[in-house]
Design an enzyme around this catalytic site. Structure first.
Site, mmCIF file in Angstrom:
data_model
loop_
_atom_site.group_PDB
_atom_site.id
_atom_site.type_symbol
_atom_site.label_atom_id
_atom_site.label_comp_id
_atom_site.label_asym_id
_atom_site.label_seq_id
_atom_site.Cartn_x
_atom_site.Cartn_y
_atom_site.Cartn_z
ATOM 1 N N CYS A 114 -8.425 -5.748 -10.177
ATOM 2 C CA CYS A 114 -7.973 -4.716 -11.104
ATOM 3 C C CYS A 114 -7.510 -3.519 -10.266
ATOM 4 O O CYS A 114 -8.330 -2.794 -9.707
ATOM 5 C CB CYS A 114 -9.154 -4.338 -12.003
ATOM 6 S SG CYS A 114 -8.742 -3.148 -13.265
ATOM 7 N N CYS A 127 0.846 -1.196 0.000
ATOM 8 C CA CYS A 127 0.000 0.000 0.000
ATOM 9 C C CYS A 127 0.882 1.247 0.000
ATOM 10 O O CYS A 127 1.800 1.361 0.814
ATOM 11 C CB CYS A 127 -0.900 -0.014 1.241
ATOM 12 S SG CYS A 127 -1.857 1.497 1.445
HETATM 13 ZN ZN ZN Z 1 -2.706 1.102 3.525
#
Ligand code: ZN
Length: 200
Positions: free
Chosen positions: A188, A116
């Site tokens: 996706c 992330c």
């Molecule tokens: Zn995160």
């Protein structure tokens, strides 16, 4: 199974203290803590505290190191704007979508982890990446189901399943049911929501 994973989690947390803390922690104490964790309730209750979530951590070699209970990453809109590029901010904090065929990680073929961009939680592995022909990096499953959250997204006049980061709520992309075996799923993703870390 549940007891085993809870035990793994506790042991991992046992290895996490700073060096200073470690010097004062004997192996015996660590063992006692691991045994203590076999008692039901400890991990489950910690993970249920407000603002805490359970994620799976992965090392630089790409291997799972265990489950950990961590605090959610919460920042103001102004802080996210300062930390992220305009595109990453738009995608992750405003549920935007980058233009097809523009993302850095689309053509990444090395082995590694996609983390992330906002909080560094591992979200996808190169092991499940495939060429979907859509122009967005695509995967047939997340690296750990604990690390992402899937929610119904009814924006743009259609019903889709949005995928976000468990630890910081960053929007990552959407999942569709036209993917390849073994899951039949196509995650996706937006390159701008992740950064790639090559295996050490
Ligand atoms: Zn995160």
């Amino acid at each position: 199974m549940r007891d085993l994973s809870e035990n793994t989690e506790r042991v991992v947390r046992c290895e996490r203290p700073s060096r200073r803390a470690f010097l004062f922690t004997s192996a015996g104490a660590c063992g006692a803590l691991a045994l203590w964790s076999l008692r039901p309730s400890s991990t489950a209750s910690a993970a249920n505290l407000p603002g805490m979530v359970t994620i799976v951590e992965f090392g630089a070699n790409g291997k799972k190191t265990g489950k950990v209970v961590v605090a959610k990453v919460v920042k103001s809109d102004a802080e996210w704007r300062q930390l992220l590029s305009p595109l990453s901010y738009e995608v992750t904090r405003q549920a935007g979508t980058e233009r097809a065929y523009t993302g850095d990680s689309l053509n990444v073929h090395d082995r590694g982890l996609f983390r992330c961009i906002c909080c560094d939680t591992a979200v996808f592995s190169s092991d499940t990446k495939f060429d979907s022909g859509t122009g967005w990096p695509s995967f047939w499953q997340p690296i750990a189901r604990e690390n992402v959250v899937e929610t119904t997204d009814r924006s743009l006049g259609m019903e889709r399943t949005a995928v976000s980061c468990r630890q910081c709520d960053a929007h990552l992309g959407h999942v569709f049911t036209d993917g390849p075996p073994p899951t039949g799923l196509r995650y996706c993703m937006n390159s701008a929501a992740m950064h790639f870390v090559k295996l050490a």
